[in-house]
Design a protein around this motif. Structure first.
Motif, PDB file in Angstrom:
ATOM      1  N   VAL A   1       0.787  -1.175  -0.099  1.00  0.00           N
ATOM      2  CA  VAL A   1       0.064   0.035  -0.092  1.00  0.00           C
ATOM      3  C   VAL A   1       0.983   1.143   0.078  1.00  0.00           C
ATOM      4  CG1 VAL A   1      -1.920   1.330   1.302  1.00  0.00           C
ATOM      5  CG2 VAL A   1      -1.804  -1.285   1.185  1.00  0.00           C
ATOM      6  N   PRO A   2       0.769   2.280  -0.955  1.00  0.00           N
ATOM      7  CA  PRO A   2       1.518   3.364  -0.905  1.00  0.00           C
ATOM      8  C   PRO A   2       1.097   4.229   0.057  1.00  0.00           C
ATOM      9  CG  PRO A   2       0.559   2.891  -3.278  1.00  0.00           C
ATOM     10  CD  PRO A   2       0.015   1.718  -2.238  1.00  0.00           C
TER      11      PRO A   2
ATOM     12  N   ASP B   1       0.989   7.291   0.687  1.00  0.00           N
ATOM     13  CA  ASP B   1       0.030   8.347   0.366  1.00  0.00           C
ATOM     14  C   ASP B   1      -1.275   7.902   0.017  1.00  0.00           C
ATOM     15  OD1 ASP B   1       0.608   7.463  -2.051  1.00  0.00           O
ATOM     16  OD2 ASP B   1       0.780   9.336  -2.864  1.00  0.00           O
ATOM     17  N   SER B   2      -1.635   6.826   0.433  1.00  0.00           N
ATOM     18  CA  SER B   2      -3.020   6.061  -0.223  1.00  0.00           C
ATOM     19  C   SER B   2      -4.044   6.735   0.977  1.00  0.00           C
ATOM     20  CB  SER B   2      -3.057   4.497   0.147  1.00  0.00           C
ATOM     21  OG  SER B   2      -2.447   4.051  -0.929  1.00  0.00           O
ATOM     22  N   SER B   3      -5.347   6.928   0.439  1.00  0.00           N
ATOM     23  CA  SER B   3      -6.192   7.360   1.183  1.00  0.00           C
ATOM     24  C   SER B   3      -6.862   6.192   1.680  1.00  0.00           C
ATOM     25  CB  SER B   3      -7.381   8.039   0.124  1.00  0.00           C
ATOM     26  OG  SER B   3      -7.961   7.092  -0.495  1.00  0.00           O
TER      27      SER B   3
ATOM     28  N   GLU C   1      -9.918   5.088   1.664  1.00  0.00           N
ATOM     29  CA  GLU C   1     -10.591   4.401   0.289  1.00  0.00           C
ATOM     30  C   GLU C   1      -9.932   3.532  -0.421  1.00  0.00           C
ATOM     31  OE1 GLU C   1     -10.773   7.626   1.282  1.00  0.00           O
ATOM     32  OE2 GLU C   1     -12.845   7.620   2.124  1.00  0.00           O
ATOM     33  N   GLN C   2      -8.738   3.809  -1.067  1.00  0.00           N
ATOM     34  CA  GLN C   2      -7.650   3.419  -1.705  1.00  0.00           C
ATOM     35  C   GLN C   2      -7.471   2.328  -0.654  1.00  0.00           C
ATOM     36  OE1 GLN C   2      -5.332   6.952  -2.322  1.00  0.00           O
ATOM     37  NE2 GLN C   2      -5.712   6.866  -4.714  1.00  0.00           N
ATOM     38  N   VAL C   3      -6.796   2.353   0.470  1.00  0.00           N
ATOM     39  CA  VAL C   3      -6.440   1.285   1.161  1.00  0.00           C
ATOM     40  C   VAL C   3      -7.304  -0.160   1.155  1.00  0.00           C
ATOM     41  CG1 VAL C   3      -5.712   0.349   3.541  1.00  0.00           C
ATOM     42  CG2 VAL C   3      -4.657   2.574   2.503  1.00  0.00           C
TER      43      VAL C   3
ATOM     44  N   ARG D   1      -9.805  -0.555  -0.888  1.00  0.00           N
ATOM     45  CA  ARG D   1     -10.023  -1.133  -2.227  1.00  0.00           C
ATOM     46  C   ARG D   1      -8.876  -2.216  -2.486  1.00  0.00           C
ATOM     47  NH1 ARG D   1     -11.412   2.883  -4.721  1.00  0.00           N
ATOM     48  NH2 ARG D   1      -9.237   3.871  -5.250  1.00  0.00           N
ATOM     49  N   LEU D   2      -7.666  -1.785  -2.285  1.00  0.00           N
ATOM     50  CA  LEU D   2      -6.361  -2.592  -2.427  1.00  0.00           C
ATOM     51  C   LEU D   2      -6.535  -3.760  -1.737  1.00  0.00           C
ATOM     52  CD1 LEU D   2      -3.467   0.131  -2.364  1.00  0.00           C
ATOM     53  CD2 LEU D   2      -4.220  -1.432  -4.247  1.00  0.00           C
TER      54      LEU D   2
END
Length: 83
Positions: A15-16, A18-20, A22-24, A26-27
């Protein structure tokens, strides 16, 4: 033993930084979804196989024998989906 099983079945997730949130989410869902689905299906198949054997009234077959037979069927591709 459970930890080893989970380590073998679950993918690693990157997980990058700077992920939000929501992005976390989803990943994580994309990475873990298929693995968790496979695990649930496997445990359901094992439970159902043991229940059917138990309900058949056969007392000369052990749970280990049922699970070994099931493992051989899975390895042989008996439960593979047709494309």
């Amino acid at each position: 033993m459970v930890t080893n099983l989970l380590n073998e079945m679950l993918p690693s997730i990157s997980v990058p930084a700077d992920s939000s949130p929501e992005q976390v989410a989803r990943l994580v869902a994309q990475a873990l979804g298929p693995a968790l689905q496979t695990m649930v299906a496997g445990f359901s198949l094992a439970f159902t196989s043991l229940a059917i054997e138990h309900d058949s009234g056969q007392t000369d077959v052990s749970a280990i024998e049922v699970l070994q037979r099931l493992a051989l069927e899975v390895e042989a591709g008996f439960f593979d989906e047709e494309a």
